[in-house]
Design a protein around this motif. Structure first.
Motif, PDB file in Angstrom:
ATOM      1  N   GLY A 362       0.739  -1.276   0.102  1.00 39.29           N
ATOM      2  CA  GLY A 362      -0.060  -0.045  -0.039  1.00 39.29           C
ATOM      3  C   GLY A 362       0.884   1.281  -0.089  1.00 39.29           C
ATOM      4  O   GLY A 362       0.574   2.148  -0.850  1.00 39.29           O
ATOM      5  N   ALA A 363       1.861   1.133   0.950  1.00 41.16           N
ATOM      6  CA  ALA A 363       2.842   2.628   0.858  1.00 41.16           C
ATOM      7  C   ALA A 363       3.662   2.772  -0.612  1.00 41.16           C
ATOM      8  O   ALA A 363       3.722   3.729  -0.932  1.00 41.16           O
ATOM      9  N   LYS A 364       3.733   1.495  -1.284  1.00 45.42           N
ATOM     10  CA  LYS A 364       4.271   1.710  -2.656  1.00 45.42           C
ATOM     11  C   LYS A 364       3.213   2.668  -3.616  1.00 45.42           C
ATOM     12  O   LYS A 364       3.869   3.323  -4.258  1.00 45.42           O
ATOM     13  N   ARG A 365       2.053   1.884  -3.457  1.00 43.73           N
ATOM     14  CA  ARG A 365       0.963   2.688  -4.175  1.00 43.73           C
ATOM     15  C   ARG A 365       0.761   4.118  -3.748  1.00 43.73           C
ATOM     16  O   ARG A 365       0.912   5.072  -4.822  1.00 43.73           O
ATOM     17  N   LEU A 366       1.030   4.515  -2.430  1.00 42.75           N
ATOM     18  CA  LEU A 366       0.657   5.968  -2.258  1.00 42.75           C
ATOM     19  C   LEU A 366       1.850   6.660  -2.530  1.00 42.75           C
ATOM     20  O   LEU A 366       1.998   7.902  -3.216  1.00 42.75           O
ATOM     21  N   ALA A 367       3.308   6.403  -2.674  1.00 42.31           N
ATOM     22  CA  ALA A 367       4.511   6.884  -2.887  1.00 42.31           C
ATOM     23  C   ALA A 367       4.371   7.130  -4.290  1.00 42.31           C
ATOM     24  O   ALA A 367       4.578   8.264  -4.887  1.00 42.31           O
ATOM     25  N   THR A 368       3.992   6.126  -5.207  1.00 44.11           N
ATOM     26  CA  THR A 368       3.917   6.439  -6.505  1.00 44.11           C
ATOM     27  C   THR A 368       2.920   7.499  -7.368  1.00 44.11           C
ATOM     28  O   THR A 368       3.068   8.324  -8.000  1.00 44.11           O
ATOM     29  N   GLY A 369       1.939   7.411  -6.393  1.00 46.00           N
ATOM     30  CA  GLY A 369       0.784   8.514  -6.617  1.00 46.00           C
ATOM     31  C   GLY A 369       1.219   9.706  -6.303  1.00 46.00           C
ATOM     32  O   GLY A 369       0.896  10.712  -7.149  1.00 46.00           O
ATOM     33  N   LEU A 370       1.903   9.816  -5.153  1.00 41.26           N
ATOM     34  CA  LEU A 370       2.146  11.250  -4.802  1.00 41.26           C
ATOM     35  C   LEU A 370       3.330  11.802  -5.867  1.00 41.26           C
ATOM     36  O   LEU A 370       3.299  12.870  -6.100  1.00 41.26           O
ATOM     37  N   LYS A 371       4.260  10.886  -6.221  1.00 40.73           N
ATOM     38  CA  LYS A 371       5.318  11.391  -7.152  1.00 40.73           C
ATOM     39  C   LYS A 371       4.548  11.964  -8.360  1.00 40.73           C
ATOM     40  O   LYS A 371       4.995  13.069  -8.810  1.00 40.73           O
ATOM     41  N   THR A 372       3.616  11.098  -8.718  1.00 40.55           N
ATOM     42  CA  THR A 372       3.019  11.530 -10.119  1.00 40.55           C
ATOM     43  C   THR A 372       2.253  12.789 -10.078  1.00 40.55           C
ATOM     44  O   THR A 372       2.353  13.682 -10.966  1.00 40.55           O
ATOM     45  N   ALA A 373       1.698  13.352  -8.779  1.00 35.78           N
ATOM     46  CA  ALA A 373       0.908  14.282  -8.440  1.00 35.78           C
ATOM     47  C   ALA A 373       2.109  15.573  -8.708  1.00 35.78           C
ATOM     48  O   ALA A 373       1.740  16.495  -9.154  1.00 35.78           O
ATOM     49  N   ILE A 374       3.098  15.140  -7.938  1.00 36.96           N
ATOM     50  CA  ILE A 374       4.312  16.406  -7.950  1.00 36.96           C
ATOM     51  C   ILE A 374       4.629  16.681  -9.332  1.00 36.96           C
ATOM     52  O   ILE A 374       4.904  17.802  -9.516  1.00 36.96           O
ATOM     53  N   GLU A 375       4.913  15.670  -9.922  1.00 39.18           N
ATOM     54  CA  GLU A 375       5.437  15.622 -11.357  1.00 39.18           C
ATOM     55  C   GLU A 375       4.514  16.654 -12.355  1.00 39.18           C
ATOM     56  O   GLU A 375       4.920  17.333 -13.152  1.00 39.18           O
ATOM     57  N   ALA A 376       3.170  16.145 -12.333  1.00 34.95           N
ATOM     58  CA  ALA A 376       2.164  16.915 -12.850  1.00 34.95           C
ATOM     59  C   ALA A 376       1.970  18.163 -12.547  1.00 34.95           C
ATOM     60  O   ALA A 376       1.768  19.076 -13.326  1.00 34.95           O
ATOM     61  N   ALA A 377       2.154  18.524 -11.229  1.00 37.00           N
ATOM     62  CA  ALA A 377       2.226  20.155 -10.825  1.00 37.00           C
ATOM     63  C   ALA A 377       3.487  20.647 -11.205  1.00 37.00           C
ATOM     64  O   ALA A 377       3.428  22.106 -10.849  1.00 37.00           O
ATOM     65  N   GLY A 378       4.411  20.076 -11.711  1.00 36.81           N
ATOM     66  CA  GLY A 378       5.625  20.912 -12.307  1.00 36.81           C
ATOM     67  C   GLY A 378       6.778  21.347 -10.945  1.00 36.81           C
ATOM     68  O   GLY A 378       7.405  22.376 -11.017  1.00 36.81           O
ATOM     69  N   LEU A 379       6.362  20.649  -9.825  1.00 35.05           N
ATOM     70  CA  LEU A 379       7.223  21.243  -8.722  1.00 35.05           C
ATOM     71  C   LEU A 379       8.348  20.100  -8.552  1.00 35.05           C
ATOM     72  O   LEU A 379       8.506  18.905  -9.184  1.00 35.05           O
ATOM     73  N   THR A 380       9.487  20.532  -7.935  1.00 31.69           N
ATOM     74  CA  THR A 380      10.943  19.881  -7.698  1.00 31.69           C
ATOM     75  C   THR A 380      10.814  19.153  -6.350  1.00 31.69           C
ATOM     76  O   THR A 380      11.891  19.176  -5.859  1.00 31.69           O
ATOM     77  N   TRP A 381       9.696  18.838  -5.929  1.00 33.68           N
ATOM     78  CA  TRP A 381       9.720  17.916  -4.678  1.00 33.68           C
ATOM     79  C   TRP A 381      10.139  16.667  -4.832  1.00 33.68           C
ATOM     80  O   TRP A 381      10.165  16.266  -5.992  1.00 33.68           O
ATOM     81  N   ASP A 443      -7.083   0.209  -0.432  1.00 33.60           N
ATOM     82  CA  ASP A 443      -6.602   0.946  -1.783  1.00 33.60           C
ATOM     83  C   ASP A 443      -7.449   2.327  -1.948  1.00 33.60           C
ATOM     84  O   ASP A 443      -6.777   3.056  -2.407  1.00 33.60           O
ATOM     85  N   ALA A 444      -9.014   2.175  -1.792  1.00 35.59           N
ATOM     86  CA  ALA A 444      -9.514   3.375  -1.918  1.00 35.59           C
ATOM     87  C   ALA A 444      -9.197   4.365  -1.333  1.00 35.59           C
ATOM     88  O   ALA A 444      -9.464   5.484  -1.518  1.00 35.59           O
ATOM     89  N   GLN A 445      -9.009   4.294   0.070  1.00 37.46           N
ATOM     90  CA  GLN A 445      -8.314   5.284   1.033  1.00 37.46           C
ATOM     91  C   GLN A 445      -6.950   5.898   0.490  1.00 37.46           C
ATOM     92  O   GLN A 445      -6.838   7.232   0.369  1.00 37.46           O
ATOM     93  N   ILE A 446      -6.064   5.050   0.114  1.00 37.76           N
ATOM     94  CA  ILE A 446      -4.997   5.764  -0.569  1.00 37.76           C
ATOM     95  C   ILE A 446      -5.337   6.364  -1.835  1.00 37.76           C
ATOM     96  O   ILE A 446      -4.787   7.425  -2.108  1.00 37.76           O
ATOM     97  N   ASP A 447      -6.038   5.849  -2.746  1.00 34.58           N
ATOM     98  CA  ASP A 447      -6.397   6.801  -3.701  1.00 34.58           C
ATOM     99  C   ASP A 447      -7.110   8.082  -3.557  1.00 34.58           C
ATOM    100  O   ASP A 447      -6.684   8.824  -4.468  1.00 34.58           O
ATOM    101  N   ARG A 448      -7.796   8.092  -2.493  1.00 28.29           N
ATOM    102  CA  ARG A 448      -8.509   9.338  -1.962  1.00 28.29           C
ATOM    103  C   ARG A 448      -7.614  10.339  -1.746  1.00 28.29           C
ATOM    104  O   ARG A 448      -7.190  11.388  -1.982  1.00 28.29           O
ATOM    105  N   LEU A 449      -6.566   9.795  -0.974  1.00 26.84           N
ATOM    106  CA  LEU A 449      -5.463  10.723  -0.467  1.00 26.84           C
ATOM    107  C   LEU A 449      -4.663  11.300  -1.571  1.00 26.84           C
ATOM    108  O   LEU A 449      -4.140  12.565  -1.772  1.00 26.84           O
ATOM    109  N   ILE A 450      -4.104  10.456  -2.666  1.00 27.44           N
ATOM    110  CA  ILE A 450      -3.648  10.968  -3.624  1.00 27.44           C
ATOM    111  C   ILE A 450      -4.416  11.695  -4.539  1.00 27.44           C
ATOM    112  O   ILE A 450      -3.866  12.802  -4.917  1.00 27.44           O
TER     113      ILE A 450
END
Length: 466
Positions: A362-381, A443-450
């Protein structure tokens, strides 16, 4: 488009314009207040007897205008008194890492309550729990207390006793609870007391040396003085923007401790998330003293510290020769049978290898989703994950030490992110950007957080407040 053209003239925090950040916070504060009338009334009407209107000062550290008031928590969901259901990724800042009120633990509490709450004598569960601890974390000789702060304090007392030395070596930006011995930082190359300490009455630098994490040369230089009893460290720095150990660093600490007659204490209070048996078991570390707390008893206040046979024998010899009198270790309610009932239930039925495997997926799923969101926002986090523990950091990475971690910490921006997530139904730790995935997190909770994270980033980087 006018706002975008003007953007270079605006000040910014980690790529977010401050005017947009301020407008976002104002909107989110108003939303929080409007949606929680019962919590506001309870806070205003019933909290006056508490200092700063909260039972513990850190309950004011959440970024909301006033604290949530909790009605109930179960599994990975928290419900406030206004009826809002929150996906809980804070989980008591690791205290409930396996989910709120695991069934085996609640059964153990109910059964033990009928037999008494505290004895100052061992129960059968207490005697059995030692073997479970060694099976899980390693063959240590254990002692129990109420918090990891006390466990670290006692571990350092033992280290001083068996080495005859006074000082502890810690790493800049570390956190080992409210233990005074470790409340130091590195400033201009010098160890000083941490700024902001309340009522500090003596010079902390007489008992501590502070160096940077991942710097073995600095560790060796400090050890050469011959006055350091122990190196106390987390295997991964937490509470300061997460910093991973570089290859060979932790192994290097073991070698340097041996070479210079110091003990190595590994504090796994936060890094139990690494996997079954903690980071120490997962990575084959060899500490002299091992400290564990927070979630080890499924949410019941408890911590343990264990020493190797060699250290235990050295301490037994010291203890036999010391004058009779108070040891300065131990508290009346530590070691109560309720703790051991919960510890046994957690180790046997909750904190299993299967649970950790599920958490890691589950944590891998969360980390991947957060990385994708950061890249989509154009941030260098960047995003860091250690087992079930995930953290987004509002700066490029990876970070190497406490100084870099402090520079990567942006309280105003992080507070806005936390509040935005809270208003979108997701709770993360208030002190840093930490999220935990429990074995009962869906998984639904992880996806809601992402999705909530992506929505907050869109509001902060888009034209919503431009």
């Amino acid at each position: 488009m006018t706002a975008d053209i003007a953007a270079p003239c605006q000040t910014a925090i980690a790529g977010i314009r401050t005017d947009r950040l301020q407008a976002f916070v104002a909107d989110e504060n108003a939303r929080f207040v409007a949606e929680r009338p019962r919590a506001l009334a309870a806070y205003e009407n019933d909290s006056a007897a508490w200092l700063n209107r909260v039972p513990m000062h850190w309950m004011r550290d959440w970024p909301s205008p006033f604290p949530l008031v909790v009605a109930a928590a179960q599994d990975a969901t928290l419900v406030d008194i206004d009826g809002h259901r929150l996906d809980d990724f804070c989980l008591g800042d690791t205290g409930s890492m396996f989910g709120h009120a695991p069934a085996p633990v609640t059964r153990a509490i109910r059964d033990q309550a009928a037999r008494g709450l505290t004895y100052m004598l061992p129960s059968e569960a207490a005697l059995r729990a030692g073997a479970l601890m060694s099976d899980t974390f390693g063959p240590f000789r254990w002692q129990v207390t109420l918090s990891a702060t006390d466990a670290n304090r006692n571990a350092l007392r033992v280290a001083r006793a068996v080495t005859g030395r006074r000082k502890v070596l810690v790493f800049n930006g570390c956190y080992h609870g409210t233990l005074e011995d470790t409340m130091v930082e590195l400033r201009s190359g010098r160890t000083i007391a941490r700024r902001g300490l309340v009522g500090q009455g003596f010079d902390l630098t007489t008992g501590a040396v502070c160096v940077e994490f991942n710097d073995l040369d600095a560790v060796e230089d400090a050890l050469k003085a011959g006055d350091i009893a122990a190196i106390l460290t987390e295997p991964v720095m937490t509470n300061s923007c997460m910093v991973l150990p570089q290859d060979g660093f932790l192994e290097g600490l073991r070698g340097l401790a041996d070479s210079h007659g110091a003990l190595l204490i590994i504090d796994e209070t936060h890094t139990q998330s690494s996997g079954y048996g903690g980071y120490t078991r997962q990575h084959g570390l060899r500490p002299d003293i091992f400290v564990i707390g927070k979630c080890v008893a499924g949410g019941m206040p408890m911590a343990l510290w264990g020493m190797t046979d060699s250290v235990a024998d050295r301490f037994a010899a010291y203890d036999a020769d010391r004058p009779a009198g108070h040891s300065g270790m131990g508290t009346t309610l530590a070691g109560n049978p309720m703790q051991f009932a919960c510890l046994e239930a957690t180790l046997q039925e909750v904190a299993t290898p299967q649970a950790f495997a599920s958490m890691t997926v589950g944590a891998k799923r969360l980390a991947t989703g957060l990385k994708t969101a950061i890249e989509a926002a154009g941030l260098t986090w960047h995003v860091v994950r250690v087992g079930a523990r995930v953290e987004f950091i509002c700066a490029p990475g990876p970070l190497r030490n406490g100084t870099e971690a402090a520079a990567a910490h942006h309280p105003k921006l992080e507070g806005a992110l936390h509040l935005g997530l809270l208003n979108r139904g997701c709770l993360i730790a208030p002190f840093h950007n930490m999220m935990l995935v429990s074995p009962v997190t869906a998984d639904a909770q992880i996806d809601r957080l992402i999705a909530a994270f992506a929505d907050v980033l869109s509001a902060l980087t888009g034209d919503t407040h431009g």
